[in-house]
Design an enzyme around this catalytic site. Structure first.
Site, PDB file in Angstrom:
ATOM      1  N   HIS A 198       0.823  -1.207   0.000  1.00 18.65           N
ATOM      2  CA  HIS A 198       0.000   0.000   0.000  1.00 18.65           C
ATOM      3  C   HIS A 198       0.859   1.260   0.000  1.00 18.65           C
ATOM      4  O   HIS A 198       0.593   2.209  -0.747  1.00 18.65           O
ATOM      5  CB  HIS A 198      -0.924  -0.009   1.216  1.00 18.65           C
ATOM      6  CG  HIS A 198      -1.692   1.258   1.378  1.00 18.65           C
ATOM      7  ND1 HIS A 198      -2.794   1.560   0.620  1.00 18.65           N
ATOM      8  CD2 HIS A 198      -1.479   2.328   2.182  1.00 18.65           C
ATOM      9  CE1 HIS A 198      -3.234   2.748   0.955  1.00 18.65           C
ATOM     10  NE2 HIS A 198      -2.467   3.237   1.911  1.00 18.65           N
ATOM     11  N   GLU A 439      -9.159 -10.043 -11.102  1.00 19.20           N
ATOM     12  CA  GLU A 439      -8.070 -10.135 -10.123  1.00 19.20           C
ATOM     13  C   GLU A 439      -8.167 -11.407  -9.281  1.00 19.20           C
ATOM     14  O   GLU A 439      -7.402 -11.583  -8.340  1.00 19.20           O
ATOM     15  CB  GLU A 439      -8.048  -8.890  -9.218  1.00 19.20           C
ATOM     16  CG  GLU A 439      -9.405  -8.460  -8.738  1.00 19.20           C
ATOM     17  CD  GLU A 439      -9.412  -7.058  -8.133  1.00 19.20           C
ATOM     18  OE1 GLU A 439      -8.345  -6.565  -7.726  1.00 19.20           O
ATOM     19  OE2 GLU A 439     -10.492  -6.457  -8.066  1.00 19.20           O
ATOM     20  N   ASN A 462      -2.026  -6.992  -9.052  1.00 18.75           N
ATOM     21  CA  ASN A 462      -1.473  -7.179  -7.709  1.00 18.75           C
ATOM     22  C   ASN A 462      -2.139  -8.364  -7.010  1.00 18.75           C
ATOM     23  O   ASN A 462      -1.480  -9.258  -6.473  1.00 18.75           O
ATOM     24  CB  ASN A 462      -1.669  -5.915  -6.870  1.00 18.75           C
ATOM     25  CG  ASN A 462      -0.999  -4.700  -7.484  1.00 18.75           C
ATOM     26  OD1 ASN A 462      -0.224  -4.823  -8.418  1.00 18.75           O
ATOM     27  ND2 ASN A 462      -1.319  -3.540  -6.978  1.00 18.75           N
ATOM     28  N   ASP A 463      -3.468  -8.367  -7.022  1.00 20.19           N
ATOM     29  CA  ASP A 463      -4.187  -9.478  -6.395  1.00 20.19           C
ATOM     30  C   ASP A 463      -4.189 -10.724  -7.277  1.00 20.19           C
ATOM     31  O   ASP A 463      -4.165 -11.846  -6.766  1.00 20.19           O
ATOM     32  CB  ASP A 463      -5.628  -9.066  -6.079  1.00 20.19           C
ATOM     33  CG  ASP A 463      -5.732  -8.335  -4.752  1.00 20.19           C
ATOM     34  OD1 ASP A 463      -5.054  -8.762  -3.796  1.00 20.19           O
ATOM     35  OD2 ASP A 463      -6.462  -7.336  -4.669  1.00 20.19           O
ATOM     36  N   ARG A 473       1.935 -10.914  -0.798  1.00 12.22           N
ATOM     37  CA  ARG A 473       2.972 -10.058  -1.373  1.00 12.22           C
ATOM     38  C   ARG A 473       3.694  -9.204  -0.341  1.00 12.22           C
ATOM     39  O   ARG A 473       4.699  -8.578  -0.647  1.00 12.22           O
ATOM     40  CB  ARG A 473       2.370  -9.161  -2.452  1.00 12.22           C
ATOM     41  CG  ARG A 473       1.306  -8.180  -1.999  1.00 12.22           C
ATOM     42  CD  ARG A 473       0.772  -7.408  -3.198  1.00 12.22           C
ATOM     43  NE  ARG A 473      -0.110  -6.311  -2.862  1.00 12.22           N
ATOM     44  CZ  ARG A 473      -1.429  -6.359  -2.853  1.00 12.22           C
ATOM     45  NH1 ARG A 473      -2.016  -7.498  -3.166  1.00 12.22           N
ATOM     46  NH2 ARG A 473      -2.148  -5.307  -2.563  1.00 12.22           N
ATOM     47  N   CYS A 510      -4.598  -2.200 -14.643  1.00 11.02           N
ATOM     48  CA  CYS A 510      -4.379  -1.114 -13.688  1.00 11.02           C
ATOM     49  C   CYS A 510      -3.494  -1.547 -12.521  1.00 11.02           C
ATOM     50  O   CYS A 510      -3.244  -0.763 -11.613  1.00 11.02           O
ATOM     51  CB  CYS A 510      -5.711  -0.589 -13.165  1.00 11.02           C
ATOM     52  SG  CYS A 510      -6.747  -1.830 -12.360  1.00 11.02           S
TER      53      CYS A 510
END
Length: 586
Positions: A198, A439, A462-463, A473, A510
């Site tokens: 994050h 995702e 990311n996911d 991660r 994205c």
């Protein structure tokens, strides 16, 4: 004269995740409060110790009252009740008397006495059967944490900084971020994390430097220390010497001159050598980012994360949400803004919505699941988004869908909201683009079914990587297994692209993979139409696209599909990238 140990330069090395250099004082934001030492005091020190406690209580009271004003201050609101409870705990005369008695009779410092007393209260509440009383444990913990920070002389948890700061934290959660005065934050230095944590994502979004994996800095640094943060080299330098500062000034001037070359054409389209246009957008989450987005050269906002606005004002009314979303749409017109509906859960927790702690929140009630489960909250957001969409180009995207059934249910609620607004005489757009995020592996495997029901797909890598490889991660022990070029991940991306093209809809990315310049050739070769990236990467990604040919990229993708090693696939893509735009790797 020998140099004071307090001014000696000291360097920590971590992992760079957002470029740039910042030189400022530190604000330490701890996610816990350490048990203070049981330091002994003499009888004549009792008065001074109690004076310290009264001072800490007083500044904590001011802090809570300021938070009360900032959040929304509506009479009878949930926030007002929470803050009133906190003030009652803070001003409890019994606690004050018991603390003073312990200090006076046991001759111990007030930090230890207050901490032990509050822990006793917390433990008693935590063991109760009544759910309401159990929740008061969190209130006592929050108040205790604030008081302990002030006893240690640290800055406010909800800092309204008087001067620019570099935030130092063990981890930077979404809740931490929304409480910061971001206009004064020059950089993040974090003990844990990774390039897709994050803190890293937010730093790139705000175009400020960030370094992660700086182990132990929260214990070594104190609020008010002067540091230099090198977001490219991954360094945090305490008490930088004049020579160090001069060296960094020279390096920064050189970097700015080099960056100017890429920035000159940032507002022009990103067309490959063979004429194919790739839409390069930007990811955003705060209303105040509009100026950064406009200046970046982005052609759209491919992802606007609405959960951060929610966490800033969880009890926002439909009118307040509509105004916030409308400000974003109006300020970025005529660019398209794709709003992702609330992706709460996982590491973005709203304690007010959590019924009980989840053993594995990333596999629990998050994303579209939470929205569908909290229909009133979901409808409030969808109605606000529809109202905002009349002011420009807007799209709505559903996060964390696991299959087409969730998309259909969410669309039905959206249509219901549109019908209600129309019946009330409120203007809504005749049409609004609706998309779904891919995702979760199940969504990629059923992407053809989903694509038939939406106007676009967006890959949240990311996911997708995390769920495909079963790797947290943010966990250092398995961080090496988090591999964007894992064959399974690329196959799922390929399946999603094929499904989108088959349905005649656009598909973008994205996730952080979109910002990785070493992977740009591979992403184009896989057939992506759009890349939504960090604002600091827009000009660079556009520059990279202009140096590539689709044929070469497709040949790369075909070759990559025959490899079984993530490292080999990465090497192949990097080779094309370094050959076509070496200037971006200097």
């Amino acid at each position: 004269m020998s140099e004071s140990p307090f001014t000696v330069e000291r360097i920590w090395t971590g992992a760079p995740v957002s470029d740039g250099v910042a030189h400022a004082v530190v604000h330490v934001l701890k996610d816990h409060f350490d048990e203070p030492d049981e330091d002994s005091i003499t009888p004549d020190m009792v008065a001074g110790e109690m004076a310290r406690l009264h001072a800490a209580l007083d500044v904590t009271r001011q802090e809570i009252e300021e938070l009360q004003r900032v959040m929304d201050g509506e009479q009878g609101s949930a926030e007002s009740e929470i803050f009133e409870t906190h003030l009652l705990i803070l001003q409890d005369a019994t606690i004050l008397k018991q603390t003073e008695k312990k200090v006076r009779e046991q001759h111990v410092c007030v930090d230890w006495a207050y901490y032990k007393l509050m822990c006793k209260h917390m433990n008693a509440l935590r063991g109760l059967d009544d759910a309401y009383l159990r929740e008061r444990f969190l209130d006592v913990k929050d108040v205790t944490q604030r008081v302990m920070r002030h006893l240690r002389g640290e800055l406010l948890q909800h800092p309204m900084f008087d001067e620019p700061v570099i935030v130092v934290a063990h981890d930077l959660t979404p809740s931490d971020t929304v409480q910061l005065d971001r206009s004064k934050v020059l950089g993040f230095a974090v003990e844990t994390g990774s390039a897709v944590s994050h803190a890293a994502i937010i730093a790139r979004s705000l175009a400020i430097p960030a370094v992660v994996k700086l182990h132990g800095i929260c214990d070594e640094l104190h609020s008010g220390d002067t540091v230099l943060l090198d977001g490219e080299g991954g360094l945090l330098i305490l008490n930088p010497s004049p020579e160090t500062l001069a060296r960094y000034r020279s390096r920064e001037e050189l970097a700015e001159r080099r960056e100017d070359v890429f920035q000159l054409e940032r507002h022009k389209p990103a067309r490959t050598l063979c004429g194919r246009t790739i839409c390069v957008g930007v990811n955003a989450e705060f209303v105040e980012e509009a100026e950064i987005v406009q200046d970046s050269g982005a052609e759209e906002v491919g992802l606007f994360r609405t959960e951060f606005l929610h966490m800033e004002n969880p009890n926002a009314t439909e009118d307040e949400l509509a105004e916030a979303y409308s400000r974003v749409v109006r300020s970025l017109a005529p660019k398209r803004v794709v709003f992702r509906t609330l992706d709460l859960g996982g590491d973005k927790v709203d304690e007010r919505l959590a019924v009980e702690p989840e053993p594995n929140p990333f596999l629990g009630w998050r994303g579209i699941r939470l929205s569908l489960g909290l229909r009133d909250l979901f409808k409030r957001q969808l109605r606000a988004l529809l109202r905002a969409a009349v002011h420009g180009r807007a799209g709505i995207m559903f996060p964390m869908v696991s299959g087409v059934h969730e998309v259909l249910e969410a669309k039905a609620i959206l249509n219901e909201c549109a019908d209600e607004l129309t019946a009330e005489g409120v203007d809504v757009p005749d049409e609004i683009e609706v998309g779904a995020m891919i995702e979760i592996p199940s969504a990629a495997l059923s992407a053809d079914l989903i694509a038939a029901e939406v106007d676009f797909l967006s890959l949240g890598t990311n996911d997708l990587i995390q769920y495909t490889i079963a790797v947290d991660r943010l966990n250092d022990r398995v961080a090496g297994l988090y591999q964007p070029t894992h064959p399974a991940v690329l196959r799922l991306i390929g399946m999603s692209v094929k499904a989108a093209h088959g349905a005649g809809i656009r598909i973008g990315m994205c996730g952080e993979m979109a910002s990785d310049l070493t992977l740009t050739p591979l992403m184009i070769g896989l057939g992506l139409n759009e890349l939504s990236v960090a604002s600091t990467q827009v000009a660079r990604v556009k520059h990279a696209v202009r140096r590539l040919s689709v044929v070469e990229c497709e040949e790369l993708a075909a070759l990559a599909s025959k490899q079984n090693s993530p490292a080999e696939i990465l090497s192949l893509s990097r080779a094309v990238a370094e050959r076509r735009y070496p200037e971006l790797f200097e």
